[in-house]
Design an enzyme around this catalytic site. Structure first.
Site, PDB file in Angstrom:
ATOM      1  N   LEU A 103      15.947   7.154  22.242  1.00 23.56           N
ATOM      2  CA  LEU A 103      16.064   6.800  23.654  1.00 23.56           C
ATOM      3  C   LEU A 103      15.338   7.861  24.469  1.00 23.56           C
ATOM      4  CD1 LEU A 103      17.378   4.850  25.717  1.00 23.56           C
ATOM      5  CD2 LEU A 103      19.346   6.401  25.750  1.00 23.56           C
ATOM      6  N   LYS A 124      10.919  -4.902  17.370  1.00 23.73           N
ATOM      7  CA  LYS A 124      10.397  -3.564  17.079  1.00 23.73           C
ATOM      8  C   LYS A 124      10.401  -3.277  15.577  1.00 23.73           C
ATOM      9  CE  LYS A 124       9.111  -1.004  19.685  1.00 23.73           C
ATOM     10  NZ  LYS A 124       7.756  -0.865  20.298  1.00 23.73           N
ATOM     11  N   ASP A 172      -3.108  -8.608  28.045  1.00 27.07           N
ATOM     12  CA  ASP A 172      -1.727  -9.026  27.828  1.00 27.07           C
ATOM     13  C   ASP A 172      -1.547  -9.339  26.351  1.00 27.07           C
ATOM     14  OD1 ASP A 172       0.742 -10.435  27.689  1.00 27.07           O
ATOM     15  OD2 ASP A 172       0.542 -11.049  29.773  1.00 27.07           O
TER      16      ASP A 172
END
Length: 348
Positions: free
Chosen positions: A203, A175, A67
């Site tokens: 996208l 990002k 994680d």
């Protein structure tokens, strides 16, 4: 090409059960690579079973629990690998973590991944799945748009974006900051001899290996004008207002581009990855013309007409070839949405 024998090459994919990650794992296995794939939870039977069911997974796939919020959990997965694809990104914040927010977690994550690559002594190149939300052509003073879109652009995080919400703003910031951070480890940077590539993807559409909240959110954006999903449509408009138009790309091309960047020794640095650059109105009009059995509201057929040129040719100049155009991307999204029962024909 740098790699002549994939069967002797070991690679790591973080976020291996996500939309892009799962397809990338599948393609790498098909091409003969041994794959270390990380998941947040190995007790998630649906995701684990899906990955284990892929062709060649029984002999060349090893799963690891890791994680981004837990430092050093990726070390074992990366150890002994030749290449690492960092696809995972935090989408929901863990309040009890050492990070204040998602941006801090994303930056901390890329630092941990980069350091694990360096300390492994085996990783040659780190490829990061970035996003075109980090490359806005909006002028820094907010007065309008530049007339091109390419790798020289970075999103100014101080500007107010149209159709924005906290999640969209958070994703854009995380990002953008994470991509800048990971690029600092390339070659002459903090990483010494580590080569770093960032692929800022548009996208991403196409078929999905399995359904999850994040993958269905992506699909919902593509088909928002067919389903009249207001929130998803505002996300599409947010992307248009941020990037001038909407860069779109098929998941198959995205995965092939990742592998292309791994296998090509001359590729380092930042690359935008999108095969089409279209307006939301152009998407709606395509649906209207090609899927007349599904209702498209007239309000979706009009929108801003911006003369901004897609000027990114770096990947193509290196020899990469996109296989999917606008029509193929949108058609595959509709096909998958129909398969999942998300589209209803209009009634008379």
């Amino acid at each position: 090409m740098e790699i002549t024998n994939s069967s002797s090459c070991k690679v790591c994919v973080t976020g291996g059960a996500g939309f892009i990650g799962s397809w990338l794992v599948k393609k790498l296995l098909d091409k003969g690579y041994t794959v270390h794939a990380t998941l947040r939870n190995l007790k998630d039977e649906a995701r684990v079973d899906l990955l284990k069911s892929l062709p060649h997974a029984n002999v060349r796939l090893v799963l690891f629990e890791a994680d981004i919020y837990n430092k050093n959990e990726f070390d074992k997965a990366i150890q002994g690998c030749d290449f690492v694809f960092h696809v995972a990104t935090p989408l929901q914040h863990h309040e009890s973590s050492q990070y204040k927010n998602i941006s801090e977690a994303a930056i901390g994550g890329v630092r941990n991944i980069a350091m694990a690559c360096i300390e492994s002594g085996t990783v040659k190149k780190l490829i990061y799945t970035a996003s075109t939300v980090s490359a806005s052509p909006l002028k820094e003073d907010g007065s309008g748009y530049k007339d091109f879109m390419d790798e020289t652009l970075w999103t100014s995080l101080n500007l107010p974006f149209s159709n924005n919400t906290d999640p969209r703003n958070t994703y854009t910031g995380s990002k953008t900051l994470a991509e800048k951070e990971i690029l600092s480890y390339g070659n002459n940077g903090n990483g010494g001899g580590l080569e770093v590539v960032t692929l800022a993807c548009g996208l991403v559409g196409g078929d999905m290996l399995f359904s999850s909240t994040s993958t269905l959110q992506t699909l919902s954006i593509f088909i928002s004008q067919l389903t009249d999903n207001t929130d998803a449509y505002y996300t599409l408009r947010f992307l248009e207002d941020l990037d001038g138009k909407v860069p779109i790309v098929h998941v198959d091309d995205v995965c092939e581009a990742h592998i292309f960047c791994m296998e090509n020794p001359s590729i380092t640095g930042r690359y935008l990855c999108a095969s089409s650059y279209v307006s939301t109105a152009e998407i709606a009009n395509y649906y209207l013309q090609n899927y007349p059995e599904i209702h498209v509201k007239r309000e979706y057929l009009d929108g801003p007409k911006r003369e901004i040129k897609w000027a990114s040719t770096k990947l193509i100049d290196k020899g990469f070839v996109y296989r999917y155009d606008t029509k193929m991307i949108l058609d595959d999204c509709v096909k998958y949405a129909r398969k999942m029962g998300y589209l209803q024909q209009k009634t008379s």
